[in-house]
Motif scaffolding. Structure first.
Motif, mmCIF file in Angstrom:
data_model
loop_
_atom_site.group_PDB
_atom_site.id
_atom_site.type_symbol
_atom_site.label_atom_id
_atom_site.label_comp_id
_atom_site.label_asym_id
_atom_site.label_seq_id
_atom_site.Cartn_x
_atom_site.Cartn_y
_atom_site.Cartn_z
ATOM 1 N N MET A 135 0.845 -1.182 0.000
ATOM 2 C CA MET A 135 0.000 0.000 0.000
ATOM 3 C C MET A 135 0.891 1.246 0.000
ATOM 4 N N HIS A 136 0.667 2.136 -0.949
ATOM 5 C CA HIS A 136 1.479 3.342 -1.040
ATOM 6 C C HIS A 136 1.085 4.358 0.023
ATOM 7 N N LYS A 137 2.060 5.172 0.416
ATOM 8 C CA LYS A 137 1.852 6.236 1.392
ATOM 9 C C LYS A 137 2.048 7.577 0.690
ATOM 10 N N HIS A 138 1.276 8.570 1.120
ATOM 11 C CA HIS A 138 1.354 9.910 0.550
ATOM 12 C C HIS A 138 1.370 10.907 1.699
ATOM 13 N N TYR A 139 2.158 11.971 1.528
ATOM 14 C CA TYR A 139 2.310 12.972 2.582
ATOM 15 C C TYR A 139 2.249 14.366 1.982
ATOM 16 N N ILE A 140 1.668 15.285 2.741
ATOM 17 C CA ILE A 140 1.660 16.709 2.414
ATOM 18 C C ILE A 140 2.447 17.385 3.526
ATOM 19 N N ILE A 141 3.470 18.160 3.172
ATOM 20 C CA ILE A 141 4.247 18.821 4.214
ATOM 21 C C ILE A 141 4.475 20.292 3.870
ATOM 22 N N TYR A 142 4.745 21.062 4.906
ATOM 23 C CA TYR A 142 5.205 22.437 4.747
ATOM 24 C C TYR A 142 6.715 22.366 4.964
ATOM 25 N N LYS A 143 7.467 22.378 3.870
ATOM 26 C CA LYS A 143 8.919 22.321 3.979
ATOM 27 C C LYS A 143 9.416 23.649 4.527
ATOM 28 N N PRO A 144 10.091 23.606 5.670
ATOM 29 C CA PRO A 144 10.597 24.857 6.233
ATOM 30 C C PRO A 144 11.829 25.360 5.474
ATOM 31 N N TYR A 145 12.097 26.625 5.628
ATOM 32 C CA TYR A 145 13.323 27.232 5.126
ATOM 33 C C TYR A 145 14.518 26.479 5.725
ATOM 34 N N GLY A 146 15.545 26.255 4.927
ATOM 35 C CA GLY A 146 16.779 25.664 5.425
ATOM 36 C C GLY A 146 16.860 24.151 5.333
ATOM 37 N N TYR A 147 15.802 23.494 4.860
ATOM 38 C CA TYR A 147 15.817 22.044 4.689
ATOM 39 C C TYR A 147 16.012 21.698 3.223
ATOM 40 N N LEU A 148 16.703 20.586 2.969
ATOM 41 C CA LEU A 148 16.813 20.059 1.618
ATOM 42 C C LEU A 148 15.612 19.162 1.344
ATOM 43 N N SER A 149 15.162 19.103 0.100
ATOM 44 C CA SER A 149 14.023 18.260 -0.281
ATOM 45 C C SER A 149 14.500 16.842 -0.565
ATOM 46 N N GLN A 150 15.237 16.263 0.371
ATOM 47 C CA GLN A 150 15.776 14.923 0.190
ATOM 48 C C GLN A 150 15.999 14.276 1.551
ATOM 49 N N PHE A 151 16.298 12.974 1.508
ATOM 50 C CA PHE A 151 16.458 12.199 2.736
ATOM 51 C C PHE A 151 17.904 11.850 3.038
ATOM 52 N N THR A 152 18.762 11.922 2.028
ATOM 53 C CA THR A 152 20.189 11.665 2.245
ATOM 54 C C THR A 152 21.000 12.775 1.607
ATOM 55 N N TYR A 153 22.183 12.998 2.167
ATOM 56 C CA TYR A 153 23.075 14.034 1.651
ATOM 57 C C TYR A 153 24.485 13.534 1.907
ATOM 58 N N ASN A 154 25.222 13.281 0.840
ATOM 59 C CA ASN A 154 26.508 12.608 0.969
ATOM 60 C C ASN A 154 27.713 13.535 1.035
ATOM 61 N N LEU A 155 27.502 14.828 0.930
ATOM 62 C CA LEU A 155 28.626 15.740 1.036
ATOM 63 C C LEU A 155 28.944 15.983 2.502
ATOM 64 N N LYS A 156 30.062 16.594 2.785
ATOM 65 C CA LYS A 156 30.538 16.693 4.161
ATOM 66 C C LYS A 156 29.795 17.684 5.028
ATOM 67 N N ARG A 157 29.239 18.730 4.449
ATOM 68 C CA ARG A 157 28.553 19.745 5.265
ATOM 69 C C ARG A 157 27.267 19.178 5.850
ATOM 70 N N ASN A 158 26.970 19.534 7.084
ATOM 71 C CA ASN A 158 25.712 19.113 7.707
ATOM 72 C C ASN A 158 24.559 19.891 7.092
ATOM 73 N N LYS A 159 23.524 19.181 6.708
ATOM 74 C CA LYS A 159 22.330 19.791 6.136
ATOM 75 C C LYS A 159 21.111 19.231 6.838
ATOM 76 N N LYS A 160 20.052 20.023 6.912
ATOM 77 C CA LYS A 160 18.787 19.553 7.467
ATOM 78 C C LYS A 160 18.041 18.809 6.353
ATOM 79 N N LEU A 161 17.555 17.605 6.680
ATOM 80 C CA LEU A 161 16.898 16.752 5.695
ATOM 81 C C LEU A 161 15.451 16.467 6.089
#
Length: 188
Positions: free
Chosen positions: A1-27
């Motif tokens: 069963m598929h899941k669907h979400y509606i979110i208010y992406k805040p300022y300062g977050y990346l639209s992704q779940f992983t980030y492989n570069l060295k700088r810390n990012k909000k995900l």
């Protein structure tokens, strides 16, 4: 069963779940316990805010990102935009995309006479000492990299704050930054 979400992406977050570069990012995964395999449908850059749809259904992602689904943004601009600049936006303007010149497709654009009532952003934009600002609504059916920002800059009014308020029939409504709603499906 598929899941669907509606979110208010805040300022300062990346639209992704992983980030492989060295700088810390909000995900996005820091906002909610999303089901494994969840993906953002389209993206909002780190400096942009607002409505973001997520799903585990790749076909739904393709439909939403398609050219038939409108995406509406409210943009706070540097300076007081005039009707001439809005008309240029509506007809399409030349921007750079992947190193080449690209003319945007015609879109809907209008001046917002009242300042939208959005929550304050975590990082202050600027104050009145730096000159006046204005707000517009821009509705596009395409989504090139940083397109709305590039469009407003192309007509002489750089974007200071960008908030996606609608995707198809789904509106940001009263969602607050970081808020997530788990829904059965998307009705576009």
């Amino acid at each position: 069963m598929h899941k669907h979400y509606i979110i208010y992406k805040p300022y300062g977050y990346l639209s992704q779940f992983t980030y492989n570069l060295k700088r810390n990012k909000k995900l996005l995964g820091e906002l909610y316990n999303f089901q494994a395999g969840t993906m953002a449908i389209g993206r909002l850059d780190e400096d942009s805010e607002g409505l973001l749809l997520l799903t585990t259904d790749g076909m739904m992602s393709e439909i939403v990102r398609g050219k038939k689904v409108e995406k509406e943004y409210y943009a706070q601009l540097d300076g007081i935009i005039d009707n001439e600049a809005v008309e240029k936006l509506k007809k399409g303007v030349e921007i750079g995309f992947k190193g080449i010149k690209y003319t945007t497709k015609p879109c809907m654009a209008s001046i917002l006479n009242n300042v939208p009532d959005f929550p304050l952003r975590g990082k202050k934009i600027r104050d009145e000492r730096h000159g006046p600002t204005s707000w517009i609504s821009v509705t596009v059916t395409e989504g090139k990299f940083r397109q709305v920002r590039k469009m407003t800059a192309a007509v002489g009014f750089p974007t200071l704050r960008l908030i996606r308020v609608r995707v198809g029939n789904i509106n940001l409504g009263s969602l607050q930054p970081g808020e997530v709603i788990d829904v059965e499906s998307f009705i576009l």
